[in-house]
Motif scaffolding. Structure first.
Motif, PDB file in Angstrom:
ATOM      1  N   PRO A 188      13.913  78.619  28.072  1.00  0.00           N
ATOM      2  CA  PRO A 188      12.517  78.592  27.622  1.00  0.00           C
ATOM      3  C   PRO A 188      11.819  77.302  28.065  1.00  0.00           C
ATOM      4  N   GLU A 189      11.582  77.210  29.365  1.00  0.00           N
ATOM      5  CA  GLU A 189      10.931  76.045  29.961  1.00  0.00           C
ATOM      6  C   GLU A 189       9.578  76.479  30.507  1.00  0.00           C
ATOM      7  N   PRO A 190       8.496  76.026  29.906  1.00  0.00           N
ATOM      8  CA  PRO A 190       7.163  76.472  30.332  1.00  0.00           C
ATOM      9  C   PRO A 190       6.875  76.138  31.786  1.00  0.00           C
ATOM     10  N   PHE A 191       6.052  76.958  32.409  1.00  0.00           N
ATOM     11  CA  PHE A 191       5.532  76.680  33.742  1.00  0.00           C
ATOM     12  C   PHE A 191       4.278  75.820  33.573  1.00  0.00           C
ATOM     13  N   SER A 192       3.986  74.999  34.560  1.00  0.00           N
ATOM     14  CA  SER A 192       2.807  74.124  34.489  1.00  0.00           C
ATOM     15  C   SER A 192       1.569  74.847  35.026  1.00  0.00           C
ATOM     16  N   ASP A 193       0.412  74.266  34.753  1.00  0.00           N
ATOM     17  CA  ASP A 193      -0.833  74.787  35.320  1.00  0.00           C
ATOM     18  C   ASP A 193      -0.793  74.728  36.848  1.00  0.00           C
ATOM     19  N   ASP A 194      -0.154  73.690  37.392  1.00  0.00           N
ATOM     20  CA  ASP A 194      -0.013  73.584  38.853  1.00  0.00           C
ATOM     21  C   ASP A 194       0.805  74.747  39.407  1.00  0.00           C
ATOM     22  N   HIS A 195       1.821  75.174  38.673  1.00  0.00           N
ATOM     23  CA  HIS A 195       2.622  76.327  39.109  1.00  0.00           C
ATOM     24  C   HIS A 195       1.757  77.587  39.150  1.00  0.00           C
TER      25      HIS A 195
END
Length: 176
Positions: free
Chosen positions: A151-158
Motif C-alpha cells: 500500500p504505497e501511494p503513487f505521486s501526482d508526478d506518476h
C-alpha cells in the motif's frame, strides 16, 4: 556543506529521472514509427508507465462494446487470465472501470480501505493502484492501470507521467 551535497545528489537524481522519461518516450515513438500493428505500441506504453512509476504490474485496456478488455498486461498469471475472461464494466468497482466512468485519473492507495473496490479476480498480489483514462478529445478509448504489491501511494508526478503516455497511446490507436 551537507546541504550542498544533498542538493547536488537531488539534482543528479532528477536528471537521471528525466533522462529515463525521455528514453521511454523515445521508445514509444519508435514503436509507433516502425509498428507492424498496434500491439507493440500498447506493450511499450504499458511497460514505460510501469517502469517510470515504480509499479509492480500494469495493464492497458481498450473499450470495446461497452466493456474494457485487457490488451497489454504484465501481471500475475491468474489475474491476467481473469481479466481476459472478465472484461471490466464502466463502474466504480475497479480502478479501470472507475477511471473510464469518471474520465479522470483514479488513485486507490489501499484497496482494503476502499469499500467501492470489489474486483472479482485475485487481489492478493497487489494493494495500491492508479487508473488513467485514454481519451481522444471527449471519447474514451481505454485505460492504463498500474499496481503496487504494497500500500504505497503513487505521486501526482506518476499520474502526470501516465497521462502523457495515455496521450501517446491515444495517438497510436487513432492512427492504427
Amino acid at each position: 556543506m551537507a546541504g550542498v551535497a544533498f542538493d547536488n545528489a537531488e539534482l543528479a537524481r532528477q536528471l537521471a529521472d528525466m533522462r529515463e522519461q525521455q528514453s521511454a518516450i523515445s521508445r514509444v515513438l519508435r514503436a509507433v514509427a516502425r509498428s507492424a500493428g498496434i500491439q507493440p505500441v500498447l506493450d511499450e506504453v504499458r511497460d514505460a508507465c510501469e517502469r517510470l512509476c515504480g509499479a509492480d504490474y500494469g495493464a492497458l485496456y481498450l473499450l470495446e462494446h461497452g466493456l474494457l478488455h485487457v490488451v497489454a498486461h504484465h501481471t500475475d498469471a491468474e489475474g491476467a487470465e481473469w481479466d481476459r475472461q472478465h472484461p471490466h464494466a464502466l463502474d466504480r468497482t475497479t480502478a479501470a472501470g472507475r477511471a473510464a466512468l469518471t474520465r479522470e485519473p483514479v488513485h486507490i492507495p489501499d484497496i482494503r480501505d476502499d469499500p467501492e473496490y470489489v474486483y472479482g479476480g485475485p487481489t492478493e498480489y497487489y494493494q495500491s493502484l492508479i487508473g488513467v483514462p485514454i481519451m481522444v478529445e471527449d471519447d474514451l478509448i481505454g485505460v492504463v492501470v498500474l499496481v503496487r504489491t504494497e500500500p504505497e501511494p503513487f505521486s501526482d508526478d506518476h499520474v502526470t507521467l501516465v497521462e502523457t503516455f495515455a496521450d501517446q497511446a491515444a495517438i497510436a490507436i487513432t492512427n492504427a
